[in-house]
Design a protein around this motif. Structure first.
Motif, PDB file in Angstrom:
ATOM      1  N   VAL A  77       0.836  -1.208   0.000  1.00  0.00           N
ATOM      2  CA  VAL A  77       0.000   0.000   0.000  1.00  0.00           C
ATOM      3  C   VAL A  77       0.869   1.255   0.000  1.00  0.00           C
ATOM      4  O   VAL A  77       0.607   2.221  -0.729  1.00  0.00           O
ATOM      5  N   GLN A  78       1.937   1.224   0.796  1.00  0.00           N
ATOM      6  CA  GLN A  78       2.839   2.376   0.832  1.00  0.00           C
ATOM      7  C   GLN A  78       3.512   2.584  -0.520  1.00  0.00           C
ATOM      8  O   GLN A  78       3.694   3.732  -0.960  1.00  0.00           O
ATOM      9  N   TRP A  79       3.873   1.508  -1.187  1.00  0.00           N
ATOM     10  CA  TRP A  79       4.514   1.624  -2.501  1.00  0.00           C
ATOM     11  C   TRP A  79       3.578   2.297  -3.504  1.00  0.00           C
ATOM     12  O   TRP A  79       4.023   3.108  -4.320  1.00  0.00           O
ATOM     13  N   VAL A  80       2.292   1.955  -3.427  1.00  0.00           N
ATOM     14  CA  VAL A  80       1.327   2.570  -4.346  1.00  0.00           C
ATOM     15  C   VAL A  80       1.287   4.085  -4.152  1.00  0.00           C
ATOM     16  O   VAL A  80       1.315   4.854  -5.119  1.00  0.00           O
ATOM     17  N   PHE A  81       1.249   4.529  -2.894  1.00  0.00           N
ATOM     18  CA  PHE A  81       1.163   5.961  -2.615  1.00  0.00           C
ATOM     19  C   PHE A  81       2.460   6.693  -2.964  1.00  0.00           C
ATOM     20  O   PHE A  81       2.426   7.844  -3.401  1.00  0.00           O
ATOM     21  N   THR A  82       3.606   6.041  -2.733  1.00  0.00           N
ATOM     22  CA  THR A  82       4.877   6.705  -3.004  1.00  0.00           C
ATOM     23  C   THR A  82       5.293   6.581  -4.462  1.00  0.00           C
ATOM     24  O   THR A  82       6.077   7.404  -4.954  1.00  0.00           O
ATOM     25  N   PHE A  83       4.786   5.557  -5.172  1.00  0.00           N
ATOM     26  CA  PHE A  83       5.123   5.396  -6.584  1.00  0.00           C
ATOM     27  C   PHE A  83       4.479   6.495  -7.424  1.00  0.00           C
ATOM     28  O   PHE A  83       5.096   7.036  -8.342  1.00  0.00           O
ATOM     29  N   MET A  84       3.239   6.835  -7.093  1.00  0.00           N
ATOM     30  CA  MET A  84       2.559   7.898  -7.827  1.00  0.00           C
ATOM     31  C   MET A  84       3.141   9.252  -7.445  1.00  0.00           C
ATOM     32  O   MET A  84       3.488   9.470  -6.278  1.00  0.00           O
ATOM     33  N   PRO A  85       3.276  10.170  -8.386  1.00  0.00           N
ATOM     34  CA  PRO A  85       3.725  11.527  -8.040  1.00  0.00           C
ATOM     35  C   PRO A  85       2.787  12.167  -7.027  1.00  0.00           C
ATOM     36  O   PRO A  85       1.587  11.879  -6.992  1.00  0.00           O
ATOM     37  N   PHE A  86       3.349  13.047  -6.209  1.00  0.00           N
ATOM     38  CA  PHE A  86       2.558  13.633  -5.124  1.00  0.00           C
ATOM     39  C   PHE A  86       1.337  14.378  -5.654  1.00  0.00           C
ATOM     40  O   PHE A  86       0.266  14.358  -5.040  1.00  0.00           O
ATOM     41  N   TYR A  87       1.477  15.048  -6.809  1.00  0.00           N
ATOM     42  CA  TYR A  87       0.358  15.823  -7.332  1.00  0.00           C
ATOM     43  C   TYR A  87      -0.779  14.919  -7.812  1.00  0.00           C
ATOM     44  O   TYR A  87      -1.952  15.323  -7.795  1.00  0.00           O
ATOM     45  N   VAL A  88      -0.452  13.691  -8.234  1.00  0.00           N
ATOM     46  CA  VAL A  88      -1.501  12.739  -8.626  1.00  0.00           C
ATOM     47  C   VAL A  88      -2.280  12.284  -7.393  1.00  0.00           C
ATOM     48  O   VAL A  88      -3.516  12.216  -7.408  1.00  0.00           O
ATOM     49  N   VAL A  89      -1.556  11.971  -6.313  1.00  0.00           N
ATOM     50  CA  VAL A  89      -2.218  11.553  -5.068  1.00  0.00           C
ATOM     51  C   VAL A  89      -3.089  12.673  -4.525  1.00  0.00           C
ATOM     52  O   VAL A  89      -4.238  12.451  -4.108  1.00  0.00           O
ATOM     53  N   ILE A  90      -2.570  13.895  -4.537  1.00  0.00           N
ATOM     54  CA  ILE A  90      -3.347  15.044  -4.055  1.00  0.00           C
ATOM     55  C   ILE A  90      -4.597  15.246  -4.903  1.00  0.00           C
ATOM     56  O   ILE A  90      -5.691  15.492  -4.378  1.00  0.00           O
ATOM     57  N   ALA A  91      -4.447  15.127  -6.224  1.00  0.00           N
ATOM     58  CA  ALA A  91      -5.596  15.299  -7.118  1.00  0.00           C
ATOM     59  C   ALA A  91      -6.649  14.219  -6.878  1.00  0.00           C
ATOM     60  O   ALA A  91      -7.857  14.518  -6.827  1.00  0.00           O
ATOM     61  N   LEU A  92      -6.217  12.969  -6.693  1.00  0.00           N
ATOM     62  CA  LEU A  92      -7.166  11.873  -6.468  1.00  0.00           C
ATOM     63  C   LEU A  92      -7.898  12.035  -5.146  1.00  0.00           C
ATOM     64  O   LEU A  92      -9.128  11.881  -5.077  1.00  0.00           O
ATOM     65  N   LEU A  93      -7.158  12.350  -4.076  1.00  0.00           N
ATOM     66  CA  LEU A  93      -7.802  12.522  -2.771  1.00  0.00           C
ATOM     67  C   LEU A  93      -8.687  13.771  -2.758  1.00  0.00           C
ATOM     68  O   LEU A  93      -9.760  13.769  -2.146  1.00  0.00           O
ATOM     69  N   GLY A  94      -8.251  14.821  -3.439  1.00  0.00           N
ATOM     70  CA  GLY A  94      -9.078  16.018  -3.535  1.00  0.00           C
ATOM     71  C   GLY A  94     -10.367  15.757  -4.291  1.00  0.00           C
ATOM     72  O   GLY A  94     -11.443  16.223  -3.892  1.00  0.00           O
ATOM     73  N   TRP A  95     -10.258  14.997  -5.384  1.00  0.00           N
ATOM     74  CA  TRP A  95     -11.459  14.646  -6.161  1.00  0.00           C
ATOM     75  C   TRP A  95     -12.407  13.786  -5.333  1.00  0.00           C
ATOM     76  O   TRP A  95     -13.622  14.012  -5.338  1.00  0.00           O
ATOM     77  N   LEU A  96     -11.859  12.800  -4.586  1.00  0.00           N
ATOM     78  CA  LEU A  96     -12.693  11.945  -3.742  1.00  0.00           C
ATOM     79  C   LEU A  96     -13.398  12.760  -2.667  1.00  0.00           C
ATOM     80  O   LEU A  96     -14.600  12.574  -2.413  1.00  0.00           O
ATOM     81  N   ALA A  97     -12.655  13.670  -2.031  1.00  0.00           N
ATOM     82  CA  ALA A  97     -13.258  14.511  -0.993  1.00  0.00           C
ATOM     83  C   ALA A  97     -14.344  15.404  -1.576  1.00  0.00           C
ATOM     84  O   ALA A  97     -15.399  15.613  -0.957  1.00  0.00           O
ATOM     85  N   TRP A  98     -14.100  15.947  -2.762  1.00  0.00           N
ATOM     86  CA  TRP A  98     -15.097  16.815  -3.415  1.00  0.00           C
ATOM     87  C   TRP A  98     -16.363  16.037  -3.772  1.00  0.00           C
ATOM     88  O   TRP A  98     -17.486  16.506  -3.528  1.00  0.00           O
ATOM     89  N   LYS A  99     -16.195  14.816  -4.312  1.00  0.00           N
ATOM     90  CA  LYS A  99     -17.347  14.013  -4.708  1.00  0.00           C
ATOM     91  C   LYS A  99     -18.152  13.531  -3.503  1.00  0.00           C
ATOM     92  O   LYS A  99     -19.380  13.477  -3.554  1.00  0.00           O
TER      93      LYS A  99
END
Length: 276
Positions: free
Chosen positions: A37-59
Motif C-alpha cells: 500500500v505504501q509503494w502505491v502511494f509513493t510510486f505515484m507523483p505527489f500531485y496525482v495523489v493530491i488530485a485523487l484525494l481532492g477529487w474523492l473529498a469533493w465528490k
C-alpha cells in the motif's frame, strides 16, 4: 499477593515459544500488505495523489472539503513530510481494513447470538479502557520492532467500535421487517445480506469512521516501537524538545485526520439520507 502480571507474562512467553512460526507468517503477510500500500502511494507523483484525494473529498463531502484536502496535502508536501504521511496513511488503511475484516463479522455474530454478545461486551470494554501503550508490549514480543507490531496493536485498539456499531446496527433492524422477510421464505443468508446489512449500513459506516480515527491515534503511539510515519516526527519533537518539528508533525496528523474523517463520514451521511 496475586501476581496477575506474572501469569500473563508466562502465557505470552509460552505463545511466543510455541507459535513462533505462526507469528512469523503473520508478520510476513502484514508487512507485505503494508509495504504494498505504501509503494502505491509513493510510486505515484505527489500531485496525482493530491488530485485523487481532492477529487474523492469533493465528490463525497463537497467542494469545501475538497479544497481543504488539496491545500492541506500541499502544505504537508511543502513542509517536507510527504513520505512519512504516506507511510502513516498506509498503516492506517491496512490496520483499519484488518480491524473491520475481523470486527464486522464479530458484530454480526454478537447481534445474532445473545451468549456471544454477553461474552464480547466485557471484552470490548476491557479493550477500550486498557491504556494504548500496553498493547505495544505483546506486539513487540510477538513480532519484534517495526511496522507489524504497530499494525497489530492498532488492530486491537481500533476494533471495538466496529464490533459495537455493527451489533447496534443489526439489532436496530425492525423486527416486523425481519419477520416479514422470513415469512416469504428467505434464508438466514438472504436475510443478512439483503435486509439486515443494508438497513444497518449507516450505523456500520459510523463504526468504520471511528475505527479509522482510532487507527490514526494508535499509529502515532506506535512510533515508540519504530512503526515510522508521522508518529516518529512527533516523537522526535517530544524526546529531543524540538518544538518546531513536533508542531509540524502534529499539523500533518491533524490534516490527515480531518481528510479521513470527513470522507468516511460522508459515506454514512449519504446512506442515512437515502434510507430516510
Amino acid at each position: 499477593m496475586i501476581r496477575i502480571g506474572k501469569y500473563i507474562e508466562q502465557f505470552i512467553n509460552w505463545l511466543t515459544h510455541n507459535f513462533g512460526p505462526f507469528f512469523k507468517m503473520i508478520k510476513t503477510g502484514v508487512e507485505a500488505m503494508a509495504d504494498g500500500v505504501q509503494w502505491v502511494f509513493t510510486f505515484m507523483p505527489f500531485y496525482v495523489v493530491i488530485a485523487l484525494l481532492g477529487w474523492l473529498a469533493w465528490k463525497r463531502a463537497g467542494w469545501g472539503i475538497g479544497v481543504v484536502t488539496v491545500l492541506g496535502l500541499l502544505l504537508i508536501y511543502a513542509m517536507g513530510y510527504w513520505a512519512p504521511t504516506m507511510e502513516t496513511l498506509s498503516l492506517i488503511l491496512v490496520s483499519a481494513f484488518i480491524a473491520l475484516l475481523i470486527g464486522v463479522p464479530l458484530g454480526i455474530w454478537a447481534a445474532r447470538n445473545k451468549t456471544a454478545g454477553s461474552i464480547m461486551r466485557p471484552l470490548l470494554d476491557f479493550m477500550q479502557t486498557m491504556p494504548a501503550f500496553v498493547y505495544l508490549i505483546p506486539a513487540v514480543l510477538f513480532f519484534g520492532l517495526g511496522k507489524v507490531p504497530g499494525v497489530f496493536a492498532t488492530i486491537i485498539f481500533a476494533m471495538p467500535p466496529a464490533v459495537r456499531l455493527t451489533t447496534l446496527g443489526i439489532s436496530q433492524v425492525p423486527q416486523d421487517i425481519v419477520e416479514a422477510t422470513r415469512s416469504f421464505g428467505a434464508t438466514t443468508k438472504q436475510l443478512l445480506f439483503k435486509v439486515e446489512l443494508p438497513l444497518a449500513l449507516p450505523t456500520i459506516l459510523a463504526g468504520v469512521n471511528q475505527t479509522i480515527m482510532m487507527s490514526l491515534s494508535m499509529v502515532v503511539v506506535s512510533a515508540m516501537i519504530a512503526a515510522g510515519g508521522l508518529g516518529e516526527i512527533v516523537l522526535k519533537g517530544i524526546t529531543q524538545l524540538k518544538i518546531g518539528i513536533g508542531f509540524e508533525g502534529g499539523i500533518a496528523v491533524v490534516i490527515l485526520a480531518i481528510i479521513l474523517d470527513r470522507i468516511t463520514q460522508s459515506f454514512g451521511k449519504k446512506k442515512q439520507r437515502a434510507k430516510s
